[in-house]
Design a protein around this motif. Structure first.
Motif, PDB file in Angstrom:
ATOM      1  N   SER A   1      48.351  43.637  35.243  1.00 54.54           N
ATOM      2  CA  SER A   1      48.396  43.540  34.003  1.00 54.54           C
ATOM      3  C   SER A   1      48.162  41.942  33.485  1.00 54.54           C
ATOM      4  O   SER A   1      47.397  41.780  32.228  1.00 54.54           O
ATOM      5  CB  SER A   1      49.733  43.976  33.434  1.00 54.54           C
ATOM      6  OG  SER A   1      50.101  43.527  32.063  1.00 54.54           O
ATOM      7  N   PHE A   2      48.685  41.073  33.987  1.00 53.63           N
ATOM      8  CA  PHE A   2      48.364  39.359  33.837  1.00 53.63           C
ATOM      9  C   PHE A   2      46.986  39.357  33.782  1.00 53.63           C
ATOM     10  O   PHE A   2      46.456  38.694  32.835  1.00 53.63           O
ATOM     11  CB  PHE A   2      49.161  38.639  34.287  1.00 53.63           C
ATOM     12  CG  PHE A   2      48.880  37.220  34.166  1.00 53.63           C
ATOM     13  CD1 PHE A   2      49.392  36.704  33.219  1.00 53.63           C
ATOM     14  CD2 PHE A   2      47.865  36.488  35.103  1.00 53.63           C
ATOM     15  CE1 PHE A   2      48.826  35.227  33.003  1.00 53.63           C
ATOM     16  CE2 PHE A   2      47.562  35.082  34.780  1.00 53.63           C
ATOM     17  CZ  PHE A   2      48.287  34.515  34.019  1.00 53.63           C
ATOM     18  N   LEU A   3      46.167  39.610  34.784  1.00 52.99           N
ATOM     19  CA  LEU A   3      44.911  39.330  35.027  1.00 52.99           C
ATOM     20  C   LEU A   3      44.164  40.091  33.755  1.00 52.99           C
ATOM     21  O   LEU A   3      43.042  39.588  33.293  1.00 52.99           O
ATOM     22  CB  LEU A   3      44.327  39.635  36.327  1.00 52.99           C
ATOM     23  CG  LEU A   3      45.011  38.690  37.445  1.00 52.99           C
ATOM     24  CD1 LEU A   3      44.462  39.128  38.815  1.00 52.99           C
ATOM     25  CD2 LEU A   3      44.457  37.410  37.012  1.00 52.99           C
ATOM     26  N   ARG A   4      44.518  41.395  33.617  1.00 49.42           N
ATOM     27  CA  ARG A   4      43.550  41.913  32.538  1.00 49.42           C
ATOM     28  C   ARG A   4      43.741  41.493  31.260  1.00 49.42           C
ATOM     29  O   ARG A   4      42.918  41.306  30.432  1.00 49.42           O
ATOM     30  CB  ARG A   4      43.967  43.665  32.422  1.00 49.42           C
ATOM     31  CG  ARG A   4      43.541  44.472  33.712  1.00 49.42           C
ATOM     32  CD  ARG A   4      43.870  45.720  33.685  1.00 49.42           C
ATOM     33  NE  ARG A   4      43.491  46.376  34.939  1.00 49.42           N
ATOM     34  CZ  ARG A   4      44.235  46.897  35.633  1.00 49.42           C
ATOM     35  NH1 ARG A   4      45.380  46.729  35.709  1.00 49.42           N
ATOM     36  NH2 ARG A   4      43.871  47.722  36.926  1.00 49.42           N
ATOM     37  N   THR A   5      44.818  40.944  31.008  1.00 54.93           N
ATOM     38  CA  THR A   5      45.349  40.300  29.699  1.00 54.93           C
ATOM     39  C   THR A   5      44.453  39.001  29.643  1.00 54.93           C
ATOM     40  O   THR A   5      44.053  38.642  28.516  1.00 54.93           O
ATOM     41  CB  THR A   5      46.680  39.874  29.544  1.00 54.93           C
ATOM     42  OG1 THR A   5      47.431  41.356  29.668  1.00 54.93           O
ATOM     43  CG2 THR A   5      47.166  39.150  28.036  1.00 54.93           C
ATOM     44  N   ALA A   6      44.469  38.230  30.743  1.00 63.94           N
ATOM     45  CA  ALA A   6      43.694  36.802  30.741  1.00 63.94           C
ATOM     46  C   ALA A   6      42.259  36.923  30.833  1.00 63.94           C
ATOM     47  O   ALA A   6      41.748  35.916  30.897  1.00 63.94           O
ATOM     48  CB  ALA A   6      44.484  36.103  31.788  1.00 63.94           C
TER      49      ALA A   6
ATOM     50  N   GLN B   1      37.629  28.500  30.908  1.00 64.36           N
ATOM     51  CA  GLN B   1      37.923  27.619  32.114  1.00 64.36           C
ATOM     52  C   GLN B   1      39.303  26.721  31.562  1.00 64.36           C
ATOM     53  O   GLN B   1      40.082  26.625  32.129  1.00 64.36           O
ATOM     54  CB  GLN B   1      36.735  26.789  32.733  1.00 64.36           C
ATOM     55  CG  GLN B   1      37.211  25.975  33.798  1.00 64.36           C
ATOM     56  CD  GLN B   1      37.903  26.711  35.115  1.00 64.36           C
ATOM     57  OE1 GLN B   1      37.373  27.689  35.407  1.00 64.36           O
ATOM     58  NE2 GLN B   1      39.178  26.540  35.418  1.00 64.36           N
ATOM     59  N   GLY B   2      38.695  26.296  30.361  1.00 70.82           N
ATOM     60  CA  GLY B   2      39.776  25.380  29.773  1.00 70.82           C
ATOM     61  C   GLY B   2      40.898  26.114  29.399  1.00 70.82           C
ATOM     62  O   GLY B   2      41.982  25.525  29.549  1.00 70.82           O
ATOM     63  N   GLU B   3      41.003  27.120  29.123  1.00 67.56           N
ATOM     64  CA  GLU B   3      42.218  28.111  28.746  1.00 67.56           C
ATOM     65  C   GLU B   3      42.816  28.354  30.084  1.00 67.56           C
ATOM     66  O   GLU B   3      44.047  28.262  30.112  1.00 67.56           O
ATOM     67  CB  GLU B   3      41.702  29.377  28.104  1.00 67.56           C
ATOM     68  CG  GLU B   3      41.255  29.155  26.396  1.00 67.56           C
ATOM     69  CD  GLU B   3      40.514  30.312  25.729  1.00 67.56           C
ATOM     70  OE1 GLU B   3      40.646  30.194  24.755  1.00 67.56           O
ATOM     71  OE2 GLU B   3      39.963  31.128  26.567  1.00 67.56           O
ATOM     72  N   TRP B   4      42.195  28.659  31.069  1.00 64.23           N
ATOM     73  CA  TRP B   4      42.913  28.998  32.366  1.00 64.23           C
ATOM     74  C   TRP B   4      43.605  27.579  32.731  1.00 64.23           C
ATOM     75  O   TRP B   4      44.614  27.671  33.038  1.00 64.23           O
ATOM     76  CB  TRP B   4      41.820  29.230  33.433  1.00 64.23           C
ATOM     77  CG  TRP B   4      41.670  30.905  33.482  1.00 64.23           C
ATOM     78  CD1 TRP B   4      40.679  31.503  32.880  1.00 64.23           C
ATOM     79  CD2 TRP B   4      42.408  31.882  34.009  1.00 64.23           C
ATOM     80  NE1 TRP B   4      40.797  32.832  33.145  1.00 64.23           N
ATOM     81  CE2 TRP B   4      41.894  32.865  33.965  1.00 64.23           C
ATOM     82  CE3 TRP B   4      43.744  31.815  34.477  1.00 64.23           C
ATOM     83  CZ2 TRP B   4      42.350  34.258  34.157  1.00 64.23           C
ATOM     84  CZ3 TRP B   4      44.452  33.098  34.859  1.00 64.23           C
ATOM     85  CH2 TRP B   4      43.582  34.248  34.736  1.00 64.23           C
TER      86      TRP B   4
ATOM     87  N   LYS C   1      44.854  25.298  30.729  1.00 65.11           N
ATOM     88  CA  LYS C   1      46.113  25.450  29.962  1.00 65.11           C
ATOM     89  C   LYS C   1      47.318  26.008  30.330  1.00 65.11           C
ATOM     90  O   LYS C   1      48.341  25.620  30.376  1.00 65.11           O
ATOM     91  CB  LYS C   1      45.740  25.726  28.539  1.00 65.11           C
ATOM     92  CG  LYS C   1      45.019  24.494  27.902  1.00 65.11           C
ATOM     93  CD  LYS C   1      44.677  25.039  26.250  1.00 65.11           C
ATOM     94  CE  LYS C   1      43.772  24.225  25.338  1.00 65.11           C
ATOM     95  NZ  LYS C   1      43.395  24.513  24.328  1.00 65.11           N
ATOM     96  N   VAL C   2      46.759  27.457  30.690  1.00 64.80           N
ATOM     97  CA  VAL C   2      47.630  28.378  31.191  1.00 64.80           C
ATOM     98  C   VAL C   2      48.192  27.866  32.648  1.00 64.80           C
ATOM     99  O   VAL C   2      49.762  27.739  32.532  1.00 64.80           O
ATOM    100  CB  VAL C   2      47.167  29.724  31.605  1.00 64.80           C
ATOM    101  CG1 VAL C   2      48.098  30.592  32.508  1.00 64.80           C
ATOM    102  CG2 VAL C   2      46.662  30.447  30.399  1.00 64.80           C
ATOM    103  N   THR C   3      47.594  27.241  33.406  1.00 65.79           N
ATOM    104  CA  THR C   3      48.235  26.693  34.889  1.00 65.79           C
ATOM    105  C   THR C   3      49.047  25.524  34.407  1.00 65.79           C
ATOM    106  O   THR C   3      50.169  25.374  35.019  1.00 65.79           O
ATOM    107  CB  THR C   3      46.619  26.162  35.726  1.00 65.79           C
ATOM    108  OG1 THR C   3      46.054  27.243  35.853  1.00 65.79           O
ATOM    109  CG2 THR C   3      47.420  25.635  36.939  1.00 65.79           C
ATOM    110  N   ASN C   4      48.620  24.819  33.476  1.00 71.85           N
ATOM    111  CA  ASN C   4      49.330  23.331  33.002  1.00 71.85           C
ATOM    112  C   ASN C   4      50.926  23.940  32.420  1.00 71.85           C
ATOM    113  O   ASN C   4      51.690  23.332  32.725  1.00 71.85           O
ATOM    114  CB  ASN C   4      48.560  22.631  32.476  1.00 71.85           C
ATOM    115  CG  ASN C   4      47.480  21.733  33.089  1.00 71.85           C
ATOM    116  OD1 ASN C   4      47.611  21.569  34.126  1.00 71.85           O
ATOM    117  ND2 ASN C   4      46.499  21.416  32.330  1.00 71.85           N
ATOM    118  N   TYR C   5      50.733  24.799  31.654  1.00 72.70           N
ATOM    119  CA  TYR C   5      52.031  25.345  31.081  1.00 72.70           C
ATOM    120  C   TYR C   5      52.869  25.956  32.117  1.00 72.70           C
ATOM    121  O   TYR C   5      54.227  25.572  31.946  1.00 72.70           O
ATOM    122  CB  TYR C   5      51.497  26.488  30.100  1.00 72.70           C
ATOM    123  CG  TYR C   5      52.874  27.217  29.393  1.00 72.70           C
ATOM    124  CD1 TYR C   5      53.448  26.672  28.239  1.00 72.70           C
ATOM    125  CD2 TYR C   5      53.421  28.361  29.891  1.00 72.70           C
ATOM    126  CE1 TYR C   5      54.510  27.125  27.788  1.00 72.70           C
ATOM    127  CE2 TYR C   5      54.497  28.703  29.097  1.00 72.70           C
ATOM    128  CZ  TYR C   5      55.238  28.354  28.350  1.00 72.70           C
ATOM    129  OH  TYR C   5      56.092  28.623  27.585  1.00 72.70           O
TER     130      TYR C   5
END
Length: 101
Positions: A69-74, A79-82, A84-88
Motif C-alpha cells: 500500500s505504501f509503495l503504491r501510494t508513493a 527522487q527529491g520527494e523520496w 524528503k520522505v526518507t528525511n522525514y
C-alpha cells in the motif's frame, strides 16, 4: 581469476557473466562478488541484477500488509520527494526511537 577465486565461482562463469551470456547470478553469488571486489554497498550490484537486497526482503516480509500500500501510494514520487520522505522518517519517527539516528 583472482576475483573468481575469492568469490568461489568458476572463472568461465564469471567471464560469461561479464559478457551477458548468462542470466544474473543468485543473490548469494552477487554478495560474494561484491565482497571479492571490495564493494561496500552491494545494493547497486543487486539492483542491476533485478535482485532485492536480503535486508529489504526481510522488511517487506515483516510488513507484508503495509509495504504494498505504501509503495503504491508513493509510486509517482520524484527522487527529491523520496529524499524528503526518507528525511522525514529519520527526523520525526526514527529519532524518537533511537537518538543516534
Amino acid at each position: 581469476r583472482e576475483v573468481a577465486r575469492r568469490a568461489s565461482i568458476d572463472v568461465s562463469y564469471l567471464s560469461r557473466m561479464e559478457k551477458d551470456e548468462v542470466p544474473p547470478p543468485r543473490t548469494e553469488v552477487i554478495l560474494r562478488l561484491a565482497e571479492a571486489l571490495g564493494v561496500e554497498d552491494s545494493d547497486e550490484l543487486l539492483l542491476l541484477a533485478d535482485k532485492i537486497p536480503p535486508d529489504i526482503q526481510d522488511i517487506i516480509r515483516d510488513h507484508s500488509e503495509e509495504i504494498p500500500s505504501f509503495l503504491r501510494t508513493a509510486k509517482g514520487l520524484s527522487q527529491g520527494e523520496w529524499n524528503k520522505v526518507t528525511n522525514y522518517v529519520k527526523r520525526n519517527l526514527l529519532s524518537k526511537k533511537d537518538p543516534d539516528v
